[in-house]
Design an enzyme around this catalytic site. Structure first.
Site, PDB file in Angstrom:
ATOM      1  N   GLY A 139     -10.588 -11.404 -11.056  1.00 17.24           N
ATOM      2  CA  GLY A 139     -10.097 -10.826 -11.382  1.00 17.24           C
ATOM      3  C   GLY A 139      -9.324 -10.795 -12.872  1.00 17.24           C
ATOM      4  N   HIS A 194      -8.199  -7.433  -7.558  1.00 15.80           N
ATOM      5  CA  HIS A 194      -8.609  -8.702  -6.967  1.00 15.80           C
ATOM      6  C   HIS A 194      -8.530  -8.140  -5.016  1.00 15.80           C
ATOM      7  CE1 HIS A 194      -6.227 -11.546  -9.137  1.00 15.80           C
ATOM      8  NE2 HIS A 194      -6.966 -12.992  -8.882  1.00 15.80           N
ATOM      9  N   GLU A 205     -13.541  -8.408  -7.386  1.00 17.25           N
ATOM     10  CA  GLU A 205     -13.851  -9.549  -6.067  1.00 17.25           C
ATOM     11  C   GLU A 205     -14.299 -10.439  -6.593  1.00 17.25           C
ATOM     12  OE1 GLU A 205     -11.706  -9.908  -3.017  1.00 17.25           O
ATOM     13  OE2 GLU A 205     -12.971 -11.706  -3.523  1.00 17.25           O
ATOM     14  N   SER A 248      -7.067  -2.329  -0.165  1.00 15.48           N
ATOM     15  CA  SER A 248      -6.031  -1.229  -1.748  1.00 15.48           C
ATOM     16  C   SER A 248      -7.271  -0.565  -2.426  1.00 15.48           C
ATOM     17  CB  SER A 248      -5.597  -2.306  -2.655  1.00 15.48           C
ATOM     18  OG  SER A 248      -6.592  -3.454  -3.101  1.00 15.48           O
ATOM     19  N   HIS A 264       0.918  -1.467   0.004  1.00 16.63           N
ATOM     20  CA  HIS A 264       0.192  -0.078  -0.506  1.00 16.63           C
ATOM     21  C   HIS A 264       0.572   1.610   0.008  1.00 16.63           C
ATOM     22  CE1 HIS A 264      -3.497  -2.434   1.962  1.00 16.63           C
ATOM     23  NE2 HIS A 264      -3.276  -2.776   0.139  1.00 16.63           N
ATOM     24  N   ASP A 306      -3.056  -8.743  -7.534  1.00 18.58           N
ATOM     25  CA  ASP A 306      -2.881  -8.536  -5.692  1.00 18.58           C
ATOM     26  C   ASP A 306      -4.287  -9.953  -5.848  1.00 18.58           C
ATOM     27  OD1 ASP A 306      -2.238  -8.744  -2.792  1.00 18.58           O
ATOM     28  OD2 ASP A 306      -3.012  -6.846  -3.021  1.00 18.58           O
TER      29      ASP A 306
HETATM   30  N1  SAM Z   1      -6.103  -5.997  -2.798  1.00 16.95           N
HETATM   31  C1  SAM Z   1      -6.565  -6.457  -1.130  1.00 16.95           C
HETATM   32  C2  SAM Z   1      -5.804  -4.921  -0.734  1.00 16.95           C
HETATM   33  O1  SAM Z   1      -4.363  -5.188  -0.922  1.00 16.95           O
HETATM   34  O2  SAM Z   1      -6.417  -4.776   0.341  1.00 16.95           O
HETATM   35  C3  SAM Z   1      -5.990  -7.589  -0.843  1.00 16.95           C
HETATM   36  C4  SAM Z   1      -6.028  -8.654  -1.838  1.00 16.95           C
HETATM   37  S1  SAM Z   1      -6.684  -9.961  -1.115  1.00 16.95           S
HETATM   38  C5  SAM Z   1      -4.696 -10.750  -1.390  1.00 16.95           C
HETATM   39  C6  SAM Z   1      -7.177 -11.569  -2.635  1.00 16.95           C
HETATM   40  C7  SAM Z   1      -8.388 -10.975  -2.742  1.00 16.95           C
HETATM   41  O3  SAM Z   1      -8.614 -11.944  -4.055  1.00 16.95           O
HETATM   42  C8  SAM Z   1      -9.025 -11.670  -2.263  1.00 16.95           C
HETATM   43  O4  SAM Z   1     -10.323 -11.084  -1.370  1.00 16.95           O
HETATM   44  C9  SAM Z   1      -9.965 -12.824  -3.091  1.00 16.95           C
HETATM   45  O5  SAM Z   1     -11.138 -13.247  -2.152  1.00 16.95           O
HETATM   46  C10 SAM Z   1     -10.138 -12.311  -3.896  1.00 16.95           C
HETATM   47  N2  SAM Z   1     -10.185 -13.324  -5.176  1.00 16.95           N
HETATM   48  C11 SAM Z   1      -9.200 -14.627  -4.914  1.00 16.95           C
HETATM   49  N3  SAM Z   1      -9.593 -15.668  -6.517  1.00 16.95           N
HETATM   50  C12 SAM Z   1      -9.886 -14.888  -7.233  1.00 16.95           C
HETATM   51  C13 SAM Z   1     -10.539 -13.922  -8.183  1.00 16.95           C
HETATM   52  N4  SAM Z   1     -10.403 -15.357  -9.171  1.00 16.95           N
HETATM   53  N5  SAM Z   1     -11.452 -12.494  -9.051  1.00 16.95           N
HETATM   54  C14 SAM Z   1     -11.232 -11.712  -7.949  1.00 16.95           C
HETATM   55  N6  SAM Z   1     -11.093 -12.343  -6.926  1.00 16.95           N
HETATM   56  C15 SAM Z   1     -10.309 -12.864  -6.179  1.00 16.95           C
END
Ligand code: SAM
Length: 283
Positions: free
Chosen positions: A147, A41, A122, A104, A18, A167
């Site tokens: 994503g 993500h 998401e 994020s 971040h 991410d």
């Molecule tokens: N980017 C966020 C942040 O920095 O605050 C954190 C994201 S976390 C590491 C990854 C997220 O991706 C999770 O909430 C998960 O549910 C989601 N996720 C998993 N597979 C996904 C997909 N195929 N498409 C979109 N989101 C997905």
């Protein structure tokens, strides 16, 4: 999809990601033209640090809490100010107590100007519902879509300036491979966009294979930043994290050269270190 970012919000890896995100957006904001951020993500957006998940791991206490308590130089504090101000804005005014940590999409939304836009994706149903509830307002849109597909589906944006943040949770064995493939597909459609990719460092296998794959893509400018909070002797734990930045704003390397050692000093859990290097640098 078992991953829940609630357990990890505000940890050292979030801080590194971040802080870098905040500097990229600061550079995008330095020019008058509107920009777009695509967060592939996005997570739930806002995390309760007193909630059962965050309290179970307390990872934020070795992340954002340490940074807030650190003795920082004026230069570092100035570079961190957009990030620290945004975190403060989601917490009770005038207290040093953290109750919430913005993910994020909420951070990016705080930095958007009137004409800038955010698309936040998401897929996990509970996180997607929370994101939709948190991410209100005309400038930001929460989408319940994959994503990996979104990374290339929404580029190039009509603003022709901006950032794609990728991410993923790294719970699937092939996330390192997918990361390179998603970047390749998006970059072929939008070669001038900025891309920020996050990855975990447990051991060197995944990160080194990713670097090799990226080298084959013939992308002109790729900066790699890595922070280890401890020596990577135990591959079962998260020893550090890495960032791939494609087309970094030109001052970012110099800023990270100041920020990364300061972050290591404050976040290390033993013998920490950092790396900042170009994986590709066209002349
Ligand atoms: N980017 C966020 C942040 O920095 O605050 C954190 C994201 S976390 C590491 C990854 C997220 O991706 C999770 O909430 C998960 O549910 C989601 N996720 C998993 N597979 C996904 C997909 N195929 N498409 C979109 N989101 C997905």
């Amino acid at each position: 999809m078992n991953y829940r970012h609630e357990f990890h919000a505000g940890n050292f890896a979030d801080v590194v990601k971040h802080v870098t995100l905040s500097r990229i957006i600061a550079h995008l904001r330095a020019k008058p033209g509107a920009f777009r951020v695509i967060d592939t993500h996005a997570g739930a957006g806002l995390y309760d640090l007193a909630g059962p998940q965050a309290s179970r791991t307390n990872e934020w206490r070795d992340g954002i809490a340490r940074l807030l308590g650190a003795d920082l130089t004026t230069e570092v504090r100035e570079l961190l100010s957009p990030y620290l101000d945004a975190v403060a804005a989601y917490n009770p005014a005038g207290t040093l107590t953290l109750t919430r940590y913005p993910g994020s999409p909420m951070l990016v939304r705080a930095w958007l100007r009137p004409a800038d836009r955010l698309i936040a994706c998401e897929l996990e149903p509970a996180a997607a519902a929370a994101l939709a509830a948190n991410l209100t307002g005309r400038r930001a849109k929460a989408l319940t879509i994959d994503g990996w597909t979104a990374a290339s589906a929404y580029v190039p944006p009509k603003e022709r300036r901006g950032l794609v943040l990728i991410d993923p949770p790294f719970e699937a064995a092939d996330d390192f491979t997918q990361l390179a493939a998603a970047l390749n597909e998006a970059w072929r459609k939008w070669a001038t966009g900025i891309y920020l990719l996050w990855y975990p460092i447990k051991d060197r296998l995944g990160p080194d294979a990713l670097a090799k794959r990226l080298a084959k893509l013939r992308i002109g400018k790729i900066l790699r930043a890595e922070v280890l909070v401890t020596r990577p002797t135990d591959p079962s734990r998260l020893n550090g994290c890495g960032l791939i930045i494609v087309n970094p704003p030109w001052k970012l390397e110099a800023e990270l050269a100041v920020l990364l050692p300061a972050l290591v000093a404050c976040l290390q859990q033993g013998s920490g270190s950092f790396r900042l290097e170009w994986l590709a640098r066209e002349s």
